[in-house]
Enzyme design. Structure first.
Site, PDB file in Angstrom:
ATOM      1  N   ARG A 112      28.439  35.435  62.185  1.00 14.91           N
ATOM      2  CA  ARG A 112      29.247  34.978  61.060  1.00 14.91           C
ATOM      3  C   ARG A 112      28.710  35.476  59.730  1.00 14.91           C
ATOM      4  O   ARG A 112      29.488  35.848  58.837  1.00 14.91           O
ATOM      5  CB  ARG A 112      29.349  33.447  61.071  1.00 14.91           C
ATOM      6  CG  ARG A 112      30.175  32.848  59.920  1.00 14.91           C
ATOM      7  CD  ARG A 112      31.483  33.554  59.648  1.00 14.91           C
ATOM      8  NE  ARG A 112      32.308  33.755  60.824  1.00 14.91           N
ATOM      9  CZ  ARG A 112      33.318  34.604  60.873  1.00 14.91           C
ATOM     10  NH1 ARG A 112      33.625  35.376  59.836  1.00 14.91           N
ATOM     11  NH2 ARG A 112      34.020  34.725  61.982  1.00 14.91           N
ATOM     12  N   LYS A 147      34.382  39.161  36.850  1.00 10.61           N
ATOM     13  CA  LYS A 147      35.034  38.070  37.578  1.00 10.61           C
ATOM     14  C   LYS A 147      34.725  38.193  39.071  1.00 10.61           C
ATOM     15  O   LYS A 147      35.572  38.544  39.887  1.00 10.61           O
ATOM     16  CB  LYS A 147      36.540  38.074  37.310  1.00 10.61           C
ATOM     17  CG  LYS A 147      36.877  37.843  35.841  1.00 10.61           C
ATOM     18  CD  LYS A 147      38.357  37.998  35.559  1.00 10.61           C
ATOM     19  CE  LYS A 147      38.653  37.830  34.072  1.00 10.61           C
ATOM     20  NZ  LYS A 147      40.088  38.042  33.757  1.00 10.61           N
ATOM     21  N   LYS A 179      34.587  40.290  21.908  1.00 10.56           N
ATOM     22  CA  LYS A 179      35.907  39.754  22.230  1.00 10.56           C
ATOM     23  C   LYS A 179      36.366  38.829  21.106  1.00 10.56           C
ATOM     24  O   LYS A 179      35.669  38.655  20.088  1.00 10.56           O
ATOM     25  CB  LYS A 179      35.847  39.035  23.575  1.00 10.56           C
ATOM     26  CG  LYS A 179      35.333  39.944  24.694  1.00 10.56           C
ATOM     27  CD  LYS A 179      35.318  39.278  26.039  1.00 10.56           C
ATOM     28  CE  LYS A 179      36.674  39.302  26.678  1.00 10.56           C
ATOM     29  NZ  LYS A 179      36.639  38.817  28.079  1.00 10.56           N
ATOM     30  N   GLU A 208      37.194  44.462  22.052  1.00 10.99           N
ATOM     31  CA  GLU A 208      38.539  44.082  22.494  1.00 10.99           C
ATOM     32  C   GLU A 208      39.481  44.066  21.299  1.00 10.99           C
ATOM     33  O   GLU A 208      39.139  43.563  20.225  1.00 10.99           O
ATOM     34  CB  GLU A 208      38.485  42.694  23.137  1.00 10.99           C
ATOM     35  CG  GLU A 208      39.802  42.208  23.679  1.00 10.99           C
ATOM     36  CD  GLU A 208      39.671  40.810  24.282  1.00 10.99           C
ATOM     37  OE1 GLU A 208      39.520  40.716  25.506  1.00 10.99           O
ATOM     38  OE2 GLU A 208      39.712  39.825  23.507  1.00 10.99           O
ATOM     39  N   ASP A 229      43.990  44.845  25.000  1.00 15.50           N
ATOM     40  CA  ASP A 229      44.217  43.658  25.821  1.00 15.50           C
ATOM     41  C   ASP A 229      45.662  43.178  25.798  1.00 15.50           C
ATOM     42  O   ASP A 229      46.233  42.934  24.734  1.00 15.50           O
ATOM     43  CB  ASP A 229      43.292  42.530  25.329  1.00 15.50           C
ATOM     44  CG  ASP A 229      43.313  41.328  26.236  1.00 15.50           C
ATOM     45  OD1 ASP A 229      43.417  41.500  27.467  1.00 15.50           O
ATOM     46  OD2 ASP A 229      43.221  40.190  25.728  1.00 15.50           O
TER      47      ASP A 229
END
Length: 301
Positions: A112, A147, A179, A208, A229
């Protein structure tokens, strides 16, 4: 960016496998109450690692480490792993990816954990290959993001490379990404760029931009990598043209609200990259299986 051929760090593999085995078996050495009750420790056999779906494989490089650590915990010989295809290979349902031979206890205890890691990586590689194929011939590349699954970033970004994608930054430490919240805190795009360059002059600065004005302000402040963006295609094309007319050598990335259906349309605006968080946060696994061959040898009870 990480080189497309960069291998996984063996030390990272060893640490990650150890944590995964602790999770499955309990703290070292741990136990598998079913396997250890039903399979004699001297029983040996072979098992095929098989693809149950078409896709692109990745993560096979972890298999030898999994079986080696399991063997060490059980005090049994280490199985051999005959890997039949390299990571990054397109495979079809039914293809044998590797053949494992050795103590059956080790094979079943390791099953597994090795499937979890290889199936996850292969799912990311398969998804990434779809994007890379969609962009083929456009000159644009597909990028991953941060992410990722906590603890598995190195594996998932390796899988992106196996699928034909490109890694962006590995974390918060290696590239500065200004950002919207950083701009709010610093007061302006220019102030944020200046602050990063003063404190960390050795790192690349990416900025960004949501609008044409923000993009041009960033370029005027010296930015040479822009994240464009959530822009509709017409605005994206306008921004790309304006930036290209203003400065040379600026790399442009489209990000946000990207789908495979519009991948080529976005690439044809002239961006260098498409950044796709879904490569790592939304890829389903590729179904793999470990099939034990009938007949054990050397078994005594």
């Amino acid at each position: 960016m990480i080189a497309p051929t960069a291998a996984l760090d063996p030390a990272w593999i060893a640490r990650t496998v150890a944590v995964a085995l602790d999770e499955d078996l309990g703290l070292e050495p741990g136990r598998d109450v079913t396997t250890q009750a039903t399979i004699p420790p001297d029983a040996t056999g072979a098992a095929d690692l098989v693809a149950r779906q078409d896709g692109v494989v990745a993560g096979l490089v972890v298999v030898p480490e999994v079986v080696a650590q399991v063997a060490g915990r059980l005090g049994l010989p280490v199985p051999t792993v005959d890997q039949r295809v390299p990571d990054g290979t397109r495979v079809a349902r039914g293809d044998v990816l590797a053949v494992l031979r050795g103590p059956v206890q080790v094979l079943l205890v390791a099953e597994r954990t090795l499937l979890n890691l290889a199936s996850r990586a292969s799912g990311v590689a398969t998804h990434t290959r779809r994007w890379a194929d969609a962009l083929d011939g456009t000159g644009a590349q597909v990028l991953d993001t941060r992410k990722t699954t906590p603890g598995l970033r190195a594996l998932e970004k390796y899988a992106v490379r196996c699928g034909g994608g490109t890694n962006k930054r590995m974390g918060l430490f290696d590239v500065a990404m200004v950002k919207d919240n950083h701009v709010v805190a610093a007061g302006s795009v220019s102030a944020a760029i200046a602050a990063v360059r003063e404190r960390f002059p050795d790192v690349t600065v990416q900025v960004e931009a949501d609008t044409l004005d923000q993009a041009l302000e960033a370029v005027a402040a010296g930015a040479r990598f822009l994240l464009l963006d959530n822009m509709a295609t017409p605005l994206l094309a306008q921004v790309v043209a304006a930036v290209r007319a203003t400065a040379d050598g600026v790399e442009l990335e489209a990000t946000g609200n990207l789908t495979l259906d519009r991948a080529r349309e976005v690439a044809q605006t002239g961006v260098d990259y498409l950044s796709v968080g879904g490569l790592t946060h939304s890829s389903p696994i590729l179904d793999l299986a470990l099939d034990l061959s009938p007949g054990l040898t050397g078994a005594r009870r």
